[in-house]
Write a protein that holds these residues in place. Structure first.
Motif, PDB file in Angstrom:
ATOM      1  N   SER A   1      61.904   0.314 -50.598  1.00 12.72           N
ATOM      2  CA  SER A   1      61.222  -0.619 -49.687  1.00 12.72           C
ATOM      3  C   SER A   1      60.427   0.145 -48.634  1.00 12.72           C
ATOM      4  CB  SER A   1      62.230  -1.537 -48.993  1.00 12.72           C
ATOM      5  OG  SER A   1      62.868  -2.354 -49.923  1.00 12.72           O
ATOM      6  N   GLY A   2      61.004   1.217 -48.120  1.00 10.48           N
ATOM      7  CA  GLY A   2      60.322   2.025 -47.116  1.00 10.48           C
ATOM      8  C   GLY A   2      59.070   2.688 -47.640  1.00 10.48           C
ATOM      9  N   ILE A   3      59.096   3.114 -48.893  1.00 10.10           N
ATOM     10  CA  ILE A   3      57.901   3.711 -49.494  1.00 10.10           C
ATOM     11  C   ILE A   3      56.785   2.672 -49.553  1.00 10.10           C
ATOM     12  CG2 ILE A   3      56.950   4.599 -51.667  1.00 10.10           C
ATOM     13  CD1 ILE A   3      59.630   6.083 -52.036  1.00 10.10           C
ATOM     14  N   GLY A   4      57.129   1.452 -49.952  1.00  8.64           N
ATOM     15  CA  GLY A   4      56.118   0.391 -50.013  1.00  8.64           C
ATOM     16  C   GLY A   4      55.526   0.077 -48.655  1.00  8.64           C
ATOM     17  N   VAL A   5      56.371   0.002 -47.650  1.00  6.29           N
ATOM     18  CA  VAL A   5      55.886  -0.269 -46.297  1.00  6.29           C
ATOM     19  C   VAL A   5      55.077   0.920 -45.786  1.00  6.29           C
ATOM     20  CG1 VAL A   5      56.611  -0.643 -43.902  1.00  6.29           C
ATOM     21  CG2 VAL A   5      57.734  -1.887 -45.737  1.00  6.29           C
ATOM     22  N   GLY A   6      55.526   2.122 -46.098  1.00  3.50           N
ATOM     23  CA  GLY A   6      54.822   3.325 -45.658  1.00  3.50           C
ATOM     24  C   GLY A   6      53.399   3.403 -46.183  1.00  3.50           C
TER      25      GLY A   6
ATOM     26  N   GLY B   1      61.510  -2.883 -54.204  1.00  2.00           N
ATOM     27  CA  GLY B   1      62.594  -2.609 -53.279  1.00  2.00           C
ATOM     28  C   GLY B   1      63.178  -3.881 -52.706  1.00  2.00           C
ATOM     29  N   LEU B   2      62.309  -4.825 -52.300  1.00  2.00           N
ATOM     30  CA  LEU B   2      62.814  -6.095 -51.760  1.00  2.00           C
ATOM     31  C   LEU B   2      63.567  -6.890 -52.814  1.00  2.00           C
ATOM     32  CD1 LEU B   2      60.089  -7.515 -49.390  1.00  2.00           C
ATOM     33  CD2 LEU B   2      62.457  -7.026 -48.860  1.00  2.00           C
ATOM     34  N   PHE B   3      63.076  -6.873 -54.047  1.00  2.00           N
ATOM     35  CA  PHE B   3      63.775  -7.578 -55.111  1.00  2.00           C
ATOM     36  C   PHE B   3      65.170  -6.989 -55.291  1.00  2.00           C
ATOM     37  CE2 PHE B   3      65.007  -7.891 -59.595  1.00  2.00           C
ATOM     38  CZ  PHE B   3      65.101  -9.273 -59.692  1.00  2.00           C
ATOM     39  N   LEU B   4      65.269  -5.678 -55.294  1.00  2.00           N
ATOM     40  CA  LEU B   4      66.574  -5.033 -55.447  1.00  2.00           C
ATOM     41  C   LEU B   4      67.480  -5.344 -54.258  1.00  2.00           C
ATOM     42  CD1 LEU B   4      65.393  -1.597 -56.862  1.00  2.00           C
ATOM     43  CD2 LEU B   4      66.474  -3.470 -58.117  1.00  2.00           C
ATOM     44  N   LEU B   5      66.935  -5.358 -53.052  1.00  2.00           N
ATOM     45  CA  LEU B   5      67.736  -5.713 -51.878  1.00  2.00           C
ATOM     46  C   LEU B   5      68.244  -7.146 -51.965  1.00  2.00           C
ATOM     47  CD1 LEU B   5      65.687  -4.004 -49.026  1.00  2.00           C
ATOM     48  CD2 LEU B   5      67.999  -3.415 -49.747  1.00  2.00           C
ATOM     49  N   SER B   6      67.462  -8.018 -52.571  1.00  2.00           N
ATOM     50  CA  SER B   6      67.888  -9.413 -52.685  1.00  2.00           C
ATOM     51  C   SER B   6      68.990  -9.603 -53.722  1.00  2.00           C
ATOM     52  CB  SER B   6      66.699 -10.311 -53.013  1.00  2.00           C
ATOM     53  OG  SER B   6      66.281 -10.118 -54.347  1.00  2.00           O
ATOM     54  N   MET B   7      69.262  -8.599 -54.525  1.00  2.00           N
ATOM     55  CA  MET B   7      70.287  -8.698 -55.552  1.00  2.00           C
ATOM     56  C   MET B   7      71.600  -8.012 -55.144  1.00  2.00           C
ATOM     57  SD  MET B   7      68.475 -10.460 -57.475  1.00  2.00           S
ATOM     58  CE  MET B   7      69.486 -10.699 -58.894  1.00  2.00           C
ATOM     59  N   MET B   8      71.708  -7.569 -53.901  1.00  2.00           N
ATOM     60  CA  MET B   8      72.914  -6.871 -53.454  1.00  2.00           C
ATOM     61  C   MET B   8      74.107  -7.817 -53.371  1.00  2.00           C
ATOM     62  SD  MET B   8      71.716  -4.293 -50.426  1.00  2.00           S
ATOM     63  CE  MET B   8      71.347  -5.615 -49.318  1.00  2.00           C
ATOM     64  N   THR B   9      75.288  -7.226 -53.480  1.00  2.00           N
ATOM     65  CA  THR B   9      76.550  -7.933 -53.275  1.00  2.00           C
ATOM     66  C   THR B   9      77.410  -7.060 -52.362  1.00  2.00           C
ATOM     67  OG1 THR B   9      77.700  -6.887 -55.130  1.00  2.00           O
ATOM     68  CG2 THR B   9      76.423  -8.892 -55.616  1.00  2.00           C
TER      69      THR B   9
ATOM     70  N   SER C   1      51.491   0.887 -46.936  1.00  2.00           N
ATOM     71  CA  SER C   1      50.654  -0.113 -46.258  1.00  2.00           C
ATOM     72  C   SER C   1      50.331   0.316 -44.828  1.00  2.00           C
ATOM     73  CB  SER C   1      51.329  -1.489 -46.262  1.00  2.00           C
ATOM     74  OG  SER C   1      52.405  -1.528 -45.361  1.00  2.00           O
ATOM     75  N   PHE C   2      51.241   1.038 -44.177  1.00  2.00           N
ATOM     76  CA  PHE C   2      50.978   1.456 -42.798  1.00  2.00           C
ATOM     77  C   PHE C   2      49.820   2.433 -42.714  1.00  2.00           C
ATOM     78  CE2 PHE C   2      54.483  -0.822 -41.316  1.00  2.00           C
ATOM     79  CZ  PHE C   2      54.558  -0.725 -39.943  1.00  2.00           C
ATOM     80  N   SER C   3      49.599   3.228 -43.731  1.00  2.00           N
ATOM     81  CA  SER C   3      48.476   4.163 -43.677  1.00  2.00           C
ATOM     82  C   SER C   3      47.210   3.577 -44.294  1.00  2.00           C
ATOM     83  CB  SER C   3      48.839   5.468 -44.397  1.00  2.00           C
ATOM     84  OG  SER C   3      49.135   5.200 -45.755  1.00  2.00           O
ATOM     85  N   LEU C   4      47.359   2.658 -45.221  1.00  2.00           N
ATOM     86  CA  LEU C   4      46.212   2.125 -45.937  1.00  2.00           C
ATOM     87  C   LEU C   4      45.504   0.995 -45.186  1.00  2.00           C
ATOM     88  CD1 LEU C   4      44.744   2.435 -48.639  1.00  2.00           C
ATOM     89  CD2 LEU C   4      46.233   0.649 -49.545  1.00  2.00           C
ATOM     90  N   LEU C   5      46.253   0.101 -44.562  1.00  2.66           N
ATOM     91  CA  LEU C   5      45.647  -1.063 -43.918  1.00  2.66           C
ATOM     92  C   LEU C   5      44.721  -0.721 -42.752  1.00  2.66           C
ATOM     93  CD1 LEU C   5      48.550  -3.654 -44.101  1.00  2.66           C
ATOM     94  CD2 LEU C   5      46.496  -3.528 -45.507  1.00  2.66           C
ATOM     95  N   PRO C   6      45.102   0.176 -41.845  1.00  2.00           N
ATOM     96  CA  PRO C   6      44.150   0.513 -40.771  1.00  2.00           C
ATOM     97  C   PRO C   6      42.860   1.124 -41.302  1.00  2.00           C
ATOM     98  CG  PRO C   6      46.337   1.272 -40.183  1.00  2.00           C
ATOM     99  CD  PRO C   6      46.403   0.812 -41.614  1.00  2.00           C
ATOM    100  N   THR C   7      42.973   1.954 -42.319  1.00  2.00           N
ATOM    101  CA  THR C   7      41.790   2.571 -42.897  1.00  2.00           C
ATOM    102  C   THR C   7      40.888   1.523 -43.534  1.00  2.00           C
ATOM    103  OG1 THR C   7      43.068   4.557 -43.327  1.00  2.00           O
ATOM    104  CG2 THR C   7      40.997   4.330 -44.511  1.00  2.00           C
ATOM    105  N   SER C   8      41.477   0.598 -44.262  1.00  2.00           N
ATOM    106  CA  SER C   8      40.654  -0.418 -44.921  1.00  2.00           C
ATOM    107  C   SER C   8      40.055  -1.403 -43.918  1.00  2.00           C
ATOM    108  CB  SER C   8      41.471  -1.174 -45.968  1.00  2.00           C
ATOM    109  OG  SER C   8      42.510  -1.895 -45.366  1.00  2.00           O
ATOM    110  N   SER C   9      40.693  -1.572 -42.764  1.00  2.00           N
ATOM    111  CA  SER C   9      40.144  -2.515 -41.786  1.00  2.00           C
ATOM    112  C   SER C   9      38.934  -1.961 -41.037  1.00  2.00           C
ATOM    113  CB  SER C   9      41.222  -2.940 -40.789  1.00  2.00           C
ATOM    114  OG  SER C   9      41.583  -1.877 -39.947  1.00  2.00           O
ATOM    115  N   ILE C  10      38.720  -0.654 -41.080  1.00  5.87           N
ATOM    116  CA  ILE C  10      37.589  -0.070 -40.343  1.00  5.87           C
ATOM    117  C   ILE C  10      36.530   0.539 -41.250  1.00  5.87           C
ATOM    118  CG2 ILE C  10      39.006   0.425 -38.329  1.00  5.87           C
ATOM    119  CD1 ILE C  10      38.919   3.386 -39.185  1.00  5.87           C
ATOM    120  N   HIS C  11      36.687   0.437 -42.554  1.00  2.00           N
ATOM    121  CA  HIS C  11      35.828   1.199 -43.454  1.00  2.00           C
ATOM    122  C   HIS C  11      34.349   0.855 -43.330  1.00  2.00           C
ATOM    123  CE1 HIS C  11      35.683  -2.239 -46.234  1.00  2.00           C
ATOM    124  NE2 HIS C  11      34.661  -1.640 -46.792  1.00  2.00           N
TER     125      HIS C  11
END
Length: 163
Positions: free
Chosen positions: A24-29, A1-9, A31-41
């Motif tokens: 891009s939102g799917i990618g961020v989404g 998503g970020l790569f595609l955003l960087s190619m906009m005109t 990480s928002f659910s995965l990172l807290p879980t992995s930090s407390i496992h």
């Protein structure tokens, strides 16, 4: 998503921009659910609240610093591009000196700007934004490299045996 955003005109359609933002939102989404879980496992239950709040604090701090840094980069790139574009056009420089460019996104202000000057402003804005997306994309790639260098420790579920 970020790569595609960087190619906009400026000619990129709204539908494509929306698609790029959704990706891009799917990618961020994820990480928002995965990172807290992995930090407390592998923490005791009494430490999980602290780990969650620390994770949330550093995420918020990172977003704040990121918005500040990348917003400053975008703003300075926009100013540089405008100065470069109007270097040999005194009419454009004089026009910009008397304008508040924060209103460029409103139809009232846009209708008062001559078309040739408006095109230069739009192209400068577009370039400055895509430049920032390119920088963020390379930051993301470096983070991905560090993730692969972290190792392959497996998540183990531990249970306490009661007596």
């Amino acid at each position: 998503g970020l790569f595609l955003l960087s190619m906009m005109t400026p000619d990129t359609s709204r539908a494509l921009v929306t698609l790029f933002m959704v990706l891009s939102g799917i990618g961020v989404g994820f990480s928002f659910s995965l990172l807290p879980t992995s930090s407390i496992h592998n923490l005791e239950s009494t430490q999980r609240g602290t780990a969650n709040s620390t994770n949330a604090f550093f995420r918020t701090l990172g977003m704040t610093i990121g918005i500040t840094v990348f917003g400053s980069i975008q703003s300075s790139r926009f100013t540089e591009k405008l100065a470069e574009s109007f270097k040999n056009q005194p009419m454009g420089s004089d026009f910009l000196a008397n304008q508040d460019l924060s209103g460029i996104f409103t139809s009232e202000v846009r209708s008062q700007i001559p078309p040739d000057i408006l095109n230069v402003i739009i192209n400068s804005m577009s370039t400055s934004i895509t430049d920032v997306f390119r920088i963020v994309f390379f930051v993301l790639l470096s983070a991905l490299i560090f993730v692969f260098l972290m190792g392959n420790e497996k998540v183990e579920i531990t249970t306490k045996e009661s007596e």
